[in-house]
Design a protein around this motif. Structure first.
Motif, short mmCIF file in Angstrom:
data_model
loop_
_atom_site.label_atom_id
_atom_site.label_comp_id
_atom_site.label_asym_id
_atom_site.label_seq_id
_atom_site.Cartn_x
_atom_site.Cartn_y
_atom_site.Cartn_z
N THR A 1 0.91 -1.17 -0.11
CA THR A 1 -0.01 -0.06 0.13
C THR A 1 0.88 1.29 -0.11
O THR A 1 1.94 1.10 0.70
CB THR A 1 -1.13 -0.09 1.23
OG1 THR A 1 -1.84 -1.13 1.13
CG2 THR A 1 -1.69 1.12 1.07
N TYR A 2 0.48 2.07 -0.92
CA TYR A 2 1.27 3.42 -1.06
C TYR A 2 0.18 4.40 -0.83
O TYR A 2 -0.81 4.42 -1.36
CB TYR A 2 2.15 3.65 -2.30
CG TYR A 2 3.28 2.56 -2.30
CD1 TYR A 2 4.42 3.17 -1.97
CD2 TYR A 2 3.25 1.39 -2.76
CE1 TYR A 2 5.55 2.10 -1.72
CE2 TYR A 2 4.36 0.45 -2.69
CZ TYR A 2 5.43 0.73 -2.32
OH TYR A 2 6.56 0.10 -2.14
N SER A 3 0.82 5.63 -0.20
CA SER A 3 0.13 7.05 -0.44
C SER A 3 0.72 8.02 -1.05
O SER A 3 1.93 8.10 -1.06
CB SER A 3 -0.15 7.59 1.12
OG SER A 3 -0.64 6.52 2.04
N ILE A 4 -0.04 8.75 -2.30
CA ILE A 4 0.49 9.55 -2.84
C ILE A 4 -0.01 11.27 -2.14
O ILE A 4 -1.25 11.31 -2.16
CB ILE A 4 0.19 9.46 -4.35
CG1 ILE A 4 0.92 10.64 -5.01
CG2 ILE A 4 -1.21 9.37 -4.37
CD1 ILE A 4 0.60 10.26 -6.63
N LEU A 5 0.86 12.13 -2.05
CA LEU A 5 0.71 13.17 -1.60
C LEU A 5 0.99 14.41 -2.55
O LEU A 5 2.18 14.38 -3.31
CB LEU A 5 1.54 13.60 -0.42
CG LEU A 5 1.60 12.65 0.75
CD1 LEU A 5 2.62 13.24 1.91
CD2 LEU A 5 0.28 12.44 1.21
N TYR A 6 -0.03 15.44 -2.77
CA TYR A 6 0.08 16.56 -3.67
C TYR A 6 0.17 17.86 -2.87
O TYR A 6 -0.79 17.94 -2.11
CB TYR A 6 -0.99 16.56 -4.97
CG TYR A 6 -1.32 15.45 -5.39
CD1 TYR A 6 -0.53 15.00 -6.55
CD2 TYR A 6 -2.25 14.28 -5.23
CE1 TYR A 6 -0.87 14.20 -7.58
CE2 TYR A 6 -2.36 13.13 -5.83
CZ TYR A 6 -1.70 13.13 -7.14
OH TYR A 6 -1.86 11.95 -7.91
N LEU A 7 1.44 18.30 -2.84
CA LEU A 7 1.67 19.60 -2.08
C LEU A 7 1.56 20.76 -3.01
O LEU A 7 2.28 21.20 -3.74
CB LEU A 7 2.86 19.62 -1.16
CG LEU A 7 2.90 18.43 -0.51
CD1 LEU A 7 3.52 17.22 -0.84
CD2 LEU A 7 3.87 18.76 0.90
N LYS A 8 0.67 21.58 -2.96
CA LYS A 8 0.58 22.74 -3.57
C LYS A 8 1.18 24.18 -2.87
O LYS A 8 0.54 24.41 -1.55
CB LYS A 8 -0.88 23.07 -4.01
CG LYS A 8 -1.10 24.53 -4.88
CD LYS A 8 -2.60 24.80 -5.14
CE LYS A 8 -2.83 24.01 -6.30
NZ LYS A 8 -4.31 24.00 -6.69
N ASP A 9 2.08 24.63 -3.38
CA ASP A 9 2.70 25.82 -2.34
C ASP A 9 1.89 26.96 -2.63
O ASP A 9 1.61 27.63 -3.69
CB ASP A 9 4.14 26.12 -3.08
CG ASP A 9 4.91 27.23 -2.21
OD1 ASP A 9 4.28 27.81 -1.26
OD2 ASP A 9 6.20 27.19 -2.32
N THR A 10 1.24 27.52 -1.41
CA THR A 10 0.40 28.73 -1.28
C THR A 10 0.83 29.80 -0.50
O THR A 10 0.19 30.74 -0.13
CB THR A 10 -1.15 28.17 -0.58
OG1 THR A 10 -0.35 27.73 0.82
CG2 THR A 10 -1.65 27.14 -1.34
N THR A 11 2.24 29.70 -0.47
CA THR A 11 3.04 30.77 0.13
C THR A 11 2.41 32.24 -0.55
O THR A 11 2.06 33.22 0.36
CB THR A 11 4.25 30.68 0.20
OG1 THR A 11 4.76 29.27 0.92
CG2 THR A 11 4.95 31.72 1.11
#
Length: 573
Positions: free
Chosen positions: A255-265
């Protein structure tokens, strides 16, 4: 075939041991090697040699059989079709049979198994040929599949690398196993450092446990996850991010988890600037209204004070009136600064030499940052790094006031002395000024209030209008003013102004005042106290004064009579 082994011998036993040992060694060779054609042929020829050698040392066949046996296997392995394979076998078997016949071998030799060599060779020809063809067919299919997998992997890699978001894949232990280039840029860690790193480490411990718990809980329930938090970069910097995540399962059961990180700075900073701008705009409108009413009251107080001062005879009365006059002028100065913050100045801009204006401001403030500091035993260093830049669109006197405020603030922030660096540079179509000090810095809790009027962290007696006025001036010239600061590490203010496109600023020559001339003056103001005090002051100077309570009345009087001077309020109903 033949008579077999007549008696136990050492050679066949050694051969069998070597053959078994070679198979054992082959079991440790990576499977990827077996799909390579050169390696396959090496194994094939080795196997053929071992089998042939075994037959040779355990049989009574004549040597020519083994030569033909090896040759036919070689030819069989080179055949590229079943028809060619059969044809190849028939031709070679026919030639070999003819050779046997030439040696005088007949059907009578059947008991010795000589004639069985021909079908044996033919069968082995078919066996090895089909084996090789099957291998090559399978190898081509595997290579095609591998190529398709590689192409598919490259397509998905390009998609992931091309996205504007940072992407990371976590394993079952929440350790990073894959990431794209933007994730490296976001965290400032090297790719080697990121592999195997825990999610909490990337989050820097800031609410990381709560995020991790929320992440796992929602992923277990197959719920969408969107979470706002901060990523702590390797150097200690922080970036605001919006995390969305999902979970996927591999056929192997992992099992793997995929993360999407949007830079909102940048988004947050823009929102904060917009909120700050709206707040300051509202404060500016409020300040403008207060300044207008307060200014009218001060004008009346100052006017009548000056009238009384001109008539006063007693020393005590004169001193009291001078005190009222001085305090009123100080209050008027505060009103002027409020009007500056509200933007109540001329909108005309000129081509201004930024570097020359900075040098003027440094010279004007020299008594404070150098002379006064030296008297206190403090050393302040002023450094100018002024590049060749185009003129900026502003007003020199107002920009000089801004830079003067910045220098004064920098000196106040360095009670033990320090370094002030002023730098100019060109940034695209903007002209930029940076003023950097090594002072105490601005605490986090007051950063949002820096440009607000009347806000100050300095001792009692400071109006708290320096930065707010500076903000109003720069905004009026369509510029930007921002700052970066860390407590204990100093502050850097950056001012950006558009390049100047207007005319050069010139100093107006004021006409000389002619003494003794009596004029006819029209005073227009909607505030009766202001009209009265102006009439009193001007009448005391023997001028003929006419007053009007609004603009319409003033225009009528102006058309009906001749006036030398018109004094009018700029803002009236």
């Amino acid at each position: 075939f033949g008579q077999g082994i007549r008696s136990p011998q050492f050679s066949p036993s050694l051969l069998i041991v070597l053959y078994l040992l070679s198979n054992l060694i082959a079991s440790f060779i990576p499977a990827s090697y077996f799909i390579k054609v050169p390696f396959f042929y090496v194994v094939l020829f080795f196997d053929t040699f071992m089998v042939s050698l075994g037959i040779y040392i355990t049989s009574q066949f004549q040597t020519d059989f083994y030569l033909v046996y090896v040759l036919i296997i070689i030819f069989a392995s080179l055949s590229r079709s079943f028809r060619l394979l059969v044809l190849n076998g028939l031709v070679i078997c026919g030639i070999y049979g003819w050779l046997l016949w030439q040696k005088g071998l007949t059907i009578l030799s059947l008991d010795e198994g000589v004639l069985l060599r021909i079908p044996f060779i033919f069968i082995m020809n078919l066996f090895y040929g089909i084996l090789v063809q099957s291998y090559e067919t399978r190898t081509k299919r595997i290579k095609t599949e591998l190529k398709e997998v590689e192409e598919s992997e490259e397509r998905y890699r390009q998609i992931v690398e091309g996205t504007h978001d940072s992407v990371a894949i976590l394993d079952e232990k929440n350790q990073i196993r894959f990431f794209n280039r933007r994730f490296v840029d976001l965290t400032h860690y090297s790719p080697e450092e990121l592999i195997g790193m825990d999610l909490i480490t990337v989050m820097g411990g800031f609410a990381a446990e709560g995020i991790k718990k929320d992440l796992l809980q929602k992923l277990d329930l197959k719920q969408p996850l969107i979470h706002e938090t901060e990523v702590v970069q390797k150097g200690g910097g922080k970036r605001k991010v919006e995390i969305s995540a999902s979970r996927f399962f591999l056929p192997t059961g992992k099992t793997y988890s995929i993360l999407y990180l949007k830079d909102t700075t940048e988004k947050h900073q823009m929102e904060e600037r917009l909120i700050q701008s709206e707040k300051l705009r509202a404060l500016g409108e409020l300040a403008s209204g207060i300044a207008h009413d307060f200014n009218n009251a001060l004008a009346v107080i100052l006017g009548y004070t000056q009238v009384l001062l001109s008539k006063a005879k007693e020393e005590k009365s004169i001193e009291a009136l001078k005190t009222i006059e001085r305090v009123t002028k100080d209050a008027a100065q505060t009103v002027r600064r409020l009007q500056n913050f509200a933007g109540r100045r001329s909108q005309e801009v000129f081509q201004v030499d930024i570097n020359a204006t900075i040098k003027d401001a440094v010279e004007i403030t020299k008594p404070k940052w150098k002379d006064e500091a030296q008297r206190k035993g403090i050393s302040n260093e002023m450094v100018l790094n002024l590049e060749e830049i185009p003129f900026a669109g502003c007003v020199a006197s107002e920009l000089r006031e801004v830079i003067t405020n910045m220098i004064f603030n920098a000196v106040d922030a360095m009670p033990e002395g320090g370094r002030i660096e002023i730098r100019t540079f060109r940034n695209k179509s903007k002209v930029s000024i940076q003023i950097k000090d090594t002072g105490a810095g601005i605490p986090e809790e007051v950063k949002e209030k820096v440009f607000e009027p009347f806000f100050t962290t300095k001792p009692f007696g400071n109006a708290g209008l320096g930065l707010s006025v500076s903000y109003g001036i720069i905004k009026r010239f369509q510029g930007e003013i921002d700052f970066e600061s860390q407590a204990g590490r100093g502050t850097t203010f950056t001012i950006s102004l558009p390049e100047g496109t207007g005319k050069k600023e010139e100093v107006d020559a004021f006409p000389a005042t002619r003494e003794g001339r009596k004029g006819r003056i029209l005073v227009i103001d909607d505030e009766a106290p202001v009209r009265d005090v102006l009439r009193t002051i001007l009448s005391e100077a023997n001028h003929r004064v006419t007053v009007a309570g609004n603009g319409e009345e003033g225009l009528r009087l102006f058309k009906e009579d001749h006036f030398d001077v018109v004094l009018t309020d700029l803002g009236m109903p």
